[in-house]
Design a protein around this motif. Structure first.
Motif, PDB file in Angstrom:
ATOM      1  N   UNK A  55       0.762  -1.252   0.000  1.00  0.00           N
ATOM      2  CA  UNK A  55       0.000   0.000   0.000  1.00  0.00           C
ATOM      3  C   UNK A  55       0.788   1.295   0.000  1.00  0.00           C
ATOM      4  N   UNK A  56       2.095   1.236   0.198  1.00  0.00           N
ATOM      5  CA  UNK A  56       2.815   2.512   0.295  1.00  0.00           C
ATOM      6  C   UNK A  56       2.908   3.172  -1.073  1.00  0.00           C
ATOM      7  N   UNK A  57       2.626   4.476  -1.145  1.00  0.00           N
ATOM      8  CA  UNK A  57       2.721   5.161  -2.440  1.00  0.00           C
ATOM      9  C   UNK A  57       4.156   5.377  -2.900  1.00  0.00           C
ATOM     10  N   UNK A  58       5.124   5.262  -1.990  1.00  0.00           N
ATOM     11  CA  UNK A  58       6.524   5.523  -2.339  1.00  0.00           C
ATOM     12  C   UNK A  58       7.226   4.193  -2.626  1.00  0.00           C
ATOM     13  N   UNK A  77       5.889 -11.063  -3.569  1.00  0.00           N
ATOM     14  CA  UNK A  77       6.123 -10.634  -4.947  1.00  0.00           C
ATOM     15  C   UNK A  77       6.774  -9.251  -4.924  1.00  0.00           C
ATOM     16  N   UNK A  78       7.711  -8.999  -5.840  1.00  0.00           N
ATOM     17  CA  UNK A  78       8.339  -7.670  -5.863  1.00  0.00           C
ATOM     18  C   UNK A  78       7.322  -6.585  -6.216  1.00  0.00           C
ATOM     19  N   UNK A  79       7.519  -5.391  -5.670  1.00  0.00           N
ATOM     20  CA  UNK A  79       6.592  -4.298  -5.994  1.00  0.00           C
ATOM     21  C   UNK A  79       6.766  -3.852  -7.434  1.00  0.00           C
ATOM     22  N   UNK A  80       5.718  -3.318  -8.024  1.00  0.00           N
ATOM     23  CA  UNK A  80       5.841  -2.752  -9.367  1.00  0.00           C
ATOM     24  C   UNK A  80       5.697  -1.242  -9.243  1.00  0.00           C
ATOM     25  N   UNK A  81       6.586  -0.542  -9.905  1.00  0.00           N
ATOM     26  CA  UNK A  81       6.570   0.920  -9.860  1.00  0.00           C
ATOM     27  C   UNK A  81       5.365   1.428 -10.643  1.00  0.00           C
ATOM     28  N   UNK A  82       4.622   2.351 -10.025  1.00  0.00           N
ATOM     29  CA  UNK A  82       3.473   2.956 -10.712  1.00  0.00           C
ATOM     30  C   UNK A  82       3.993   3.853 -11.822  1.00  0.00           C
ATOM     31  N   UNK A  83       3.397   3.711 -12.992  1.00  0.00           N
ATOM     32  CA  UNK A  83       3.880   4.495 -14.130  1.00  0.00           C
ATOM     33  C   UNK A  83       3.341   5.930 -14.128  1.00  0.00           C
ATOM     34  N   UNK A  84       2.112   6.086 -13.680  1.00  0.00           N
ATOM     35  CA  UNK A  84       1.504   7.405 -13.797  1.00  0.00           C
ATOM     36  C   UNK A  84       1.244   8.020 -12.422  1.00  0.00           C
ATOM     37  N   UNK A  85       0.059   7.871 -11.914  1.00  0.00           N
ATOM     38  CA  UNK A  85      -0.276   8.506 -10.654  1.00  0.00           C
ATOM     39  C   UNK A  85       0.213   7.684  -9.467  1.00  0.00           C
ATOM     40  N   UNK A  86       1.055   8.280  -8.670  1.00  0.00           N
ATOM     41  CA  UNK A  86       1.522   7.658  -7.432  1.00  0.00           C
ATOM     42  C   UNK A  86       0.345   7.610  -6.457  1.00  0.00           C
TER      43      UNK A  86
END
Length: 145
Positions: A55-58, A77-86
């Motif tokens: 759940x962390x946005x960062x 599972x590894x986190x996936x970086x958000x592409x657009x809106x954090x």
């Protein structure tokens, strides 16, 4: 860098660290709390780290939680970086802040008001963008209609 010694007990300041790990207005405090909690392999700590991972946005905080959970032997599972809106709906927040200011307001006035109105959004993007944050935010601001 030496390997951290992991303890199978809660730290004395567990409640304080738990609060810091969930503090939406301070990504640095969340990051530091995750790192500190990573020294204690307990079910309570694993719950907090799983929450930060999911759940962390960062992204940096998600990554730290993931690394520690792996070290603890958790199946994650590894986190996936958000592409657009954090933060979902952040662009609407930026528009609302801009519209609440006089037409001739400065970027500094915009940034100050955003921080005052929505520290969670400001902080999450500051944590995500790092040194590029001010430049990125100024660009977002100048592109707002």
């Amino acid at each position: 860098m030496g390997k951290n010694i992991v303890k199978n007990e809660l730290p004395e300041n567990y409640e304080e660290l738990k609060k810091a790990a969930n503090r939406t207005s301070n990504w640095k405090a969340r990051y530091d709390a995750v790192e500190e909690l990573g020294k204690y392999n307990t079910s309570q700590v694993i719950d907090i780290l799983n929450s930060r991972l999911a759940n962390d946005p960062v992204y940096k905080i998600q990554e730290a939680a993931y690394r520690i959970l792996l070290e603890f032997g958790e199946d994650v599972q590894p986190p996936t970086r958000k592409k657009f809106e954090v933060i979902k709906g952040a662009n609407k927040v930026f528009v609302r802040v801009k519209k609440s200011l006089p037409a001739d307001h400065t970027f500094e006035e915009f940034a100050t008001k955003l921080k005052r109105m929505r520290i969670d959004v400001y902080d999450a993007y500051e944590g995500e963008k790092g040194d590029d944050f001010k430049t990125w935010l100024q660009n977002e601001w100048s592109n707002l209609k």
